[in-house]
Design a protein around this motif. Sequence first.
Motif, PDB file in Angstrom:
ATOM      1  N   ARG A   1       0.838  -1.289  -0.180  1.00  0.00           N
ATOM      2  CA  ARG A   1      -0.188   0.038  -0.058  1.00  0.00           C
ATOM      3  C   ARG A   1       1.030   1.178   0.019  1.00  0.00           C
ATOM      4  NH1 ARG A   1      -5.379  -1.083   2.960  1.00  0.00           N
ATOM      5  NH2 ARG A   1      -5.623  -3.231   2.554  1.00  0.00           N
TER       6      ARG A   1
ATOM      7  N   ILE B   1      -7.421   3.421  -4.859  1.00  0.00           N
ATOM      8  CA  ILE B   1      -7.683   4.703  -4.204  1.00  0.00           C
ATOM      9  C   ILE B   1      -8.359   5.810  -5.123  1.00  0.00           C
ATOM     10  CG2 ILE B   1      -6.561   6.578  -3.281  1.00  0.00           C
ATOM     11  CD1 ILE B   1      -4.464   4.915  -2.073  1.00  0.00           C
TER      12      ILE B   1
ATOM     13  N   GLY C   1     -11.313   5.807  -3.057  1.00  0.00           N
ATOM     14  CA  GLY C   1     -10.856   6.450  -1.877  1.00  0.00           C
ATOM     15  C   GLY C   1      -9.710   5.661  -1.130  1.00  0.00           C
ATOM     16  N   GLU C   2      -8.957   6.333  -0.353  1.00  0.00           N
ATOM     17  CA  GLU C   2      -7.882   5.728   0.389  1.00  0.00           C
ATOM     18  C   GLU C   2      -8.155   4.492   1.598  1.00  0.00           C
ATOM     19  OE1 GLU C   2      -3.949   7.125   2.752  1.00  0.00           O
ATOM     20  OE2 GLU C   2      -5.253   8.432   2.144  1.00  0.00           O
ATOM     21  N   GLU C   3      -9.565   4.982   2.109  1.00  0.00           N
ATOM     22  CA  GLU C   3     -10.216   3.973   2.868  1.00  0.00           C
ATOM     23  C   GLU C   3     -10.782   2.597   2.492  1.00  0.00           C
ATOM     24  OE1 GLU C   3     -13.564   6.443   1.482  1.00  0.00           O
ATOM     25  OE2 GLU C   3     -11.510   6.680   1.711  1.00  0.00           O
ATOM     26  N   ASN C   4     -10.726   2.471   1.246  1.00  0.00           N
ATOM     27  CA  ASN C   4     -11.133   1.205   0.549  1.00  0.00           C
ATOM     28  C   ASN C   4     -10.159   0.615  -0.316  1.00  0.00           C
ATOM     29  OD1 ASN C   4     -13.813   1.647   1.691  1.00  0.00           O
ATOM     30  ND2 ASN C   4     -14.075   3.133   0.496  1.00  0.00           N
ATOM     31  N   GLN C   5      -9.032   0.158   0.012  1.00  0.00           N
ATOM     32  CA  GLN C   5      -8.053   0.018  -1.148  1.00  0.00           C
ATOM     33  C   GLN C   5      -7.644  -1.486  -0.952  1.00  0.00           C
ATOM     34  OE1 GLN C   5      -3.755   1.529  -0.399  1.00  0.00           O
ATOM     35  NE2 GLN C   5      -4.928   2.698   1.072  1.00  0.00           N
TER      36      GLN C   5
ATOM     37  N   SER D   1     -18.598   4.109  -1.683  1.00  0.00           N
ATOM     38  CA  SER D   1     -17.172   4.740  -1.118  1.00  0.00           C
ATOM     39  C   SER D   1     -17.606   6.083  -0.578  1.00  0.00           C
ATOM     40  CB  SER D   1     -16.374   5.037  -2.278  1.00  0.00           C
ATOM     41  OG  SER D   1     -15.650   5.991  -1.889  1.00  0.00           O
TER      42      SER D   1
ATOM     43  N   THR E   1     -15.851   8.562  -0.138  1.00  0.00           N
ATOM     44  CA  THR E   1     -15.037   9.511  -0.901  1.00  0.00           C
ATOM     45  C   THR E   1     -15.437   9.875  -2.350  1.00  0.00           C
ATOM     46  OG1 THR E   1     -13.296   8.907   0.432  1.00  0.00           O
ATOM     47  CG2 THR E   1     -12.565  10.110  -1.411  1.00  0.00           C
TER      48      THR E   1
END
Length: 117
Positions: free
Chosen positions: A52, A58, A62-66, A86, A88
């Motif tokens: 990561r 991303i 978004g970064e929270e779901n990679q 998402s 984001t």
Amino acid sequence: MSKFVLYMINTWYDAPDQGPFYCPDCGIVEGFFIYNPEIKEQVDIIHVDFQRPRPEIIEQLGEENQGSPVLVLPDDSVSFDGIKKSMTTGRAFIDDPLSICNFLARTYNGILPHPQD
């Protein structure tokens, strides 16, 4: 409807003397495609590195779901249990390997995973 985009992790080494490794969750989806090769042709599969951040994912979620595997759905997708959105980007996705397999099998009339009790 646009093609679904599936992100899967490449095999990797943790150090020169550790590995190669594969993602067990990605292995479930790869196994699904062995039983449903015609469905594999309907999906855009993008392989990403284990480390990561994973910029390709991303950008979509978004970064929270990679995490991976993850199936990114087109904007006009139908409702299905297991679909997340998402916060984001607003994109819909499925990030559970069995839910991905069930969704694709039901969408393309393929062979389903046996239900788990």
